[in-house]
Design an enzyme around this catalytic site. Sequence first.
Site, PDB file in Angstrom:
ATOM      1  N   LYS A 180      -8.647   0.484   5.611  1.00  0.00           N
ATOM      2  CA  LYS A 180      -9.582  -0.168   4.698  1.00  0.00           C
ATOM      3  C   LYS A 180     -11.017   0.061   5.142  1.00  0.00           C
ATOM      4  O   LYS A 180     -11.918   0.216   4.316  1.00  0.00           O
ATOM      5  CB  LYS A 180      -9.276  -1.668   4.626  1.00  0.00           C
ATOM      6  CG  LYS A 180      -7.977  -2.002   3.909  1.00  0.00           C
ATOM      7  CD  LYS A 180      -7.756  -3.502   3.844  1.00  0.00           C
ATOM      8  CE  LYS A 180      -6.453  -3.840   3.127  1.00  0.00           C
ATOM      9  NZ  LYS A 180      -6.202  -5.307   3.085  1.00  0.00           N
ATOM     10  N   CYS A 229      -0.577  -9.290  15.674  1.00  0.00           N
ATOM     11  CA  CYS A 229       0.647  -8.666  16.211  1.00  0.00           C
ATOM     12  C   CYS A 229       1.755  -9.700  16.397  1.00  0.00           C
ATOM     13  O   CYS A 229       2.925  -9.339  16.501  1.00  0.00           O
ATOM     14  CB  CYS A 229       0.368  -7.997  17.555  1.00  0.00           C
ATOM     15  SG  CYS A 229      -0.676  -6.533  17.494  1.00  0.00           S
ATOM     16  N   LYS A 275      -6.052   8.474   9.441  1.00  0.00           N
ATOM     17  CA  LYS A 275      -5.091   7.428   9.131  1.00  0.00           C
ATOM     18  C   LYS A 275      -5.698   6.485   8.093  1.00  0.00           C
ATOM     19  O   LYS A 275      -6.861   6.119   8.180  1.00  0.00           O
ATOM     20  CB  LYS A 275      -4.717   6.643  10.398  1.00  0.00           C
ATOM     21  CG  LYS A 275      -3.574   5.675  10.200  1.00  0.00           C
ATOM     22  CD  LYS A 275      -3.177   5.055  11.529  1.00  0.00           C
ATOM     23  CE  LYS A 275      -1.960   4.165  11.363  1.00  0.00           C
ATOM     24  NZ  LYS A 275      -2.249   2.936  10.615  1.00  0.00           N
ATOM     25  N   CYS A 295      -2.193 -11.689  20.530  1.00  0.00           N
ATOM     26  CA  CYS A 295      -2.807 -11.239  19.280  1.00  0.00           C
ATOM     27  C   CYS A 295      -2.072 -11.901  18.126  1.00  0.00           C
ATOM     28  O   CYS A 295      -0.854 -11.716  17.976  1.00  0.00           O
ATOM     29  CB  CYS A 295      -2.749  -9.717  19.142  1.00  0.00           C
ATOM     30  SG  CYS A 295      -3.332  -9.115  17.527  1.00  0.00           S
ATOM     31  N   HIS A 323      -5.543  -4.026  15.848  1.00  0.00           N
ATOM     32  CA  HIS A 323      -6.205  -4.857  14.842  1.00  0.00           C
ATOM     33  C   HIS A 323      -7.693  -5.071  15.106  1.00  0.00           C
ATOM     34  O   HIS A 323      -8.377  -5.721  14.307  1.00  0.00           O
ATOM     35  CB  HIS A 323      -5.491  -6.209  14.729  1.00  0.00           C
ATOM     36  CG  HIS A 323      -4.085  -6.092  14.245  1.00  0.00           C
ATOM     37  ND1 HIS A 323      -2.998  -6.173  15.086  1.00  0.00           N
ATOM     38  CD2 HIS A 323      -3.582  -5.853  13.010  1.00  0.00           C
ATOM     39  CE1 HIS A 323      -1.886  -6.017  14.383  1.00  0.00           C
ATOM     40  NE2 HIS A 323      -2.205  -5.810  13.127  1.00  0.00           N
ATOM     41  N   CYS A 344      -7.409  -6.392  20.737  1.00  0.00           N
ATOM     42  CA  CYS A 344      -6.225  -5.639  20.325  1.00  0.00           C
ATOM     43  C   CYS A 344      -6.640  -4.262  19.822  1.00  0.00           C
ATOM     44  O   CYS A 344      -7.523  -4.143  18.953  1.00  0.00           O
ATOM     45  CB  CYS A 344      -5.474  -6.402  19.228  1.00  0.00           C
ATOM     46  SG  CYS A 344      -4.098  -5.473  18.507  1.00  0.00           S
ATOM     47  N   HIS A 403       0.853  -1.180   0.000  1.00  0.00           N
ATOM     48  CA  HIS A 403       0.000   0.000   0.000  1.00  0.00           C
ATOM     49  C   HIS A 403       0.894   1.237   0.000  1.00  0.00           C
ATOM     50  O   HIS A 403       2.129   1.143  -0.093  1.00  0.00           O
ATOM     51  CB  HIS A 403      -0.973  -0.008   1.186  1.00  0.00           C
ATOM     52  CG  HIS A 403      -0.322  -0.158   2.532  1.00  0.00           C
ATOM     53  ND1 HIS A 403       0.565   0.759   3.044  1.00  0.00           N
ATOM     54  CD2 HIS A 403      -0.430  -1.139   3.471  1.00  0.00           C
ATOM     55  CE1 HIS A 403       0.960   0.377   4.241  1.00  0.00           C
ATOM     56  NE2 HIS A 403       0.395  -0.780   4.525  1.00  0.00           N
ATOM     57  N   HIS A 432       4.023   1.410   2.282  1.00  0.00           N
ATOM     58  CA  HIS A 432       5.192   0.646   1.832  1.00  0.00           C
ATOM     59  C   HIS A 432       5.928   1.401   0.726  1.00  0.00           C
ATOM     60  O   HIS A 432       7.164   1.410   0.676  1.00  0.00           O
ATOM     61  CB  HIS A 432       4.759  -0.725   1.312  1.00  0.00           C
ATOM     62  CG  HIS A 432       4.020  -1.555   2.320  1.00  0.00           C
ATOM     63  ND1 HIS A 432       2.773  -2.076   2.078  1.00  0.00           N
ATOM     64  CD2 HIS A 432       4.345  -1.939   3.581  1.00  0.00           C
ATOM     65  CE1 HIS A 432       2.372  -2.765   3.134  1.00  0.00           C
ATOM     66  NE2 HIS A 432       3.307  -2.693   4.063  1.00  0.00           N
TER      67      HIS A 432
END
Length: 666
Positions: A299, A131, A296, A128, A149, A146, A20, A23
């Site tokens: 999705k 993680c 931020k 998690c 996530h 978490c 994405h 990266h």
Amino acid sequence: MNNTHRYFTTPIYYASGEPHAGHLYSTALMNILERHYQHRGMATRTLTGMDEHGEKIEEKAKSVSKAPQQLVDELALKWKEIFGQFAFSYDIFMRTTSAEHKKNVTQILQRCFDKGDIYFGEHEGHYCVDCEAFLTGKEMDEKNHCLVHKRPTELRREGNYYFRVQKYLPQIIDLIRKGEIVSQRRYINELAALAESFEGDLSISRPKTRTQWGIELPFDKNHVAYVWFDALPNYVTGIGGIDAAQTSPLWNSATHVIGRDILKFHGLFWPAILLSLGLKIPRLCVTGWLLSGGHKMSKSLGNVIAPADLLPLGRDAFVNTAFRLANPGEDVDLTIKTITERFNADLANGIGNLASRTLTMIEKYFEGVIPAFHIEQQIEDERLLADQASALPALVETAFDEFRLADALQQTWELIARTDKYIANQKPWELGKHGDDASRARLANVLAHSTAVLRNVGYLVAAFFPERMTELLLALGEDTNQMHNAYNKARDFYDIRKGYKLSVIPRLFQRIEVTSTSAAAALSSPVPSSKASGKTTNAMNTKAPEATPTSSAPTTTTEISIDDFSKVQIRIGTVINAELVEGSTKLLRLRVSLGELGLRQIFSGIREWITPEELVNRKVLIASNLAPRKMKFGVSEGMLLSAEGQNGKVLPVFVNEEMKEGSLLA
């Protein structure tokens, strides 16, 4: 850190999906740093790659009915393909499933174990899977989900091997406080807080009864290495292993580019492992969050920018915006609209326009031959321009050494803006009308100074835009096979190739045009990824009438109420760029900055009465809240206020330079 070598790495990206924008940002940053230090004459090495082990990968592979190795092999090919589409380069694409890396991790595990820094113990806690870690109370909500996530954790009790982080913690905290692990002030404090509050040691193994997808511990065949203890040593693998790293000038000048979400692993756990091995601790270049529309990227919010969204705009557009808006470490707000606007303003209308204007005038007035300086006729503005350009290489070097890439670009574009204003003041198009020696010498000086600025900028921003700046430098007759000496060349402002005949006038950056109402609407807000939308909005060439200049005064007077008048917003704008519209005899295309409201494209039918050069860097009045108007040549996003002068010319209403850009006329 030595001045002969540099070793730059990105995180090795977790093999759980496709890349994405985050990266792409880290990889672009690594490339920019690499090229910059190459241009300062240093030897470099770069590393990126894939983190391919762990329970999460095993779980993902099962969900798609594939073997873990098949899954990561396919993903590695996909990542390389996308990196290739953006022309990202790297010396090493590290994969943690490679035999070389497995050997290195096994040696590191054994050495730390032999030193007594690894021991067996039992632990119970909330785990998690995403993680791949046991979480603390601060990392979960009241339901033990978490916080990162948003999924339930699992209460687990198991025996694992642990690395003695506490043994090295006081030494690490001291290094953090001295700025020797991370030099960015914001992250010194954040990392110090993480270190000072850290309790216990680091679990570095997982029993094979839970997952077998990992590197087997050399001292216990029933356990595999925890994914982070497997991943972090990849940087040493890239140097040739722990023995090679002991004396490597590359390792002793290493920089890890990382996201702030993995600061604890790289700034606390990795230094502890390196201290155990007796290796130098690399410095960190920490990046902030990538935002879209102030949020931020996520999705669930539908505001993720995928590589497919960025490809039509090109790598340069992405790089320019990502590294112009904020220095690494700060959060960056990216939207397709912002990327497009900044590309047009900074690249097409900035360096691109300056190059086109300068080289076109050299072609027109000097038969394409770069003129020599007439130092004896140099005026104060030219001396100041030369001084600013000559000082710029050192400023850019310092900015890069401190990871202030946005500051480096800002300082460079200040030089471009100064040059644009200098050209507008000197009016070389007027000087070209006269054939006397004095006018010819002045004209030569103007174009020589502008050429020198282009050469200076070309060398200094080649790290950001390598292909386009190579085109520019070649057009100026420079030897681009000597880029390792770029900064020394940039320091000599007057060393232009006088007498060199231009072979081509490059069009460095083509404007990104939006010529349909639907595309304009799409640019006004973050664009969901192509996967979500299923298609890409393309600009359309729709025909519409040209604009004509508004009459200077109405033929009749119509009374309006104060409420009617208050609906019109007239703001102070600065003309950043003005250019002729090809195919039109009436229009100028303007890029106008309205302060916090951003940049606007405005078409004005005043071409008959004023040149583009006379408008650049001038303060004008703009009707800013008009609905965008679709025209033959693009969308006009406002109106330039003009009036008829005493000589019959229709001219813009210029305002005092001290008026605040973007302020509302009251």
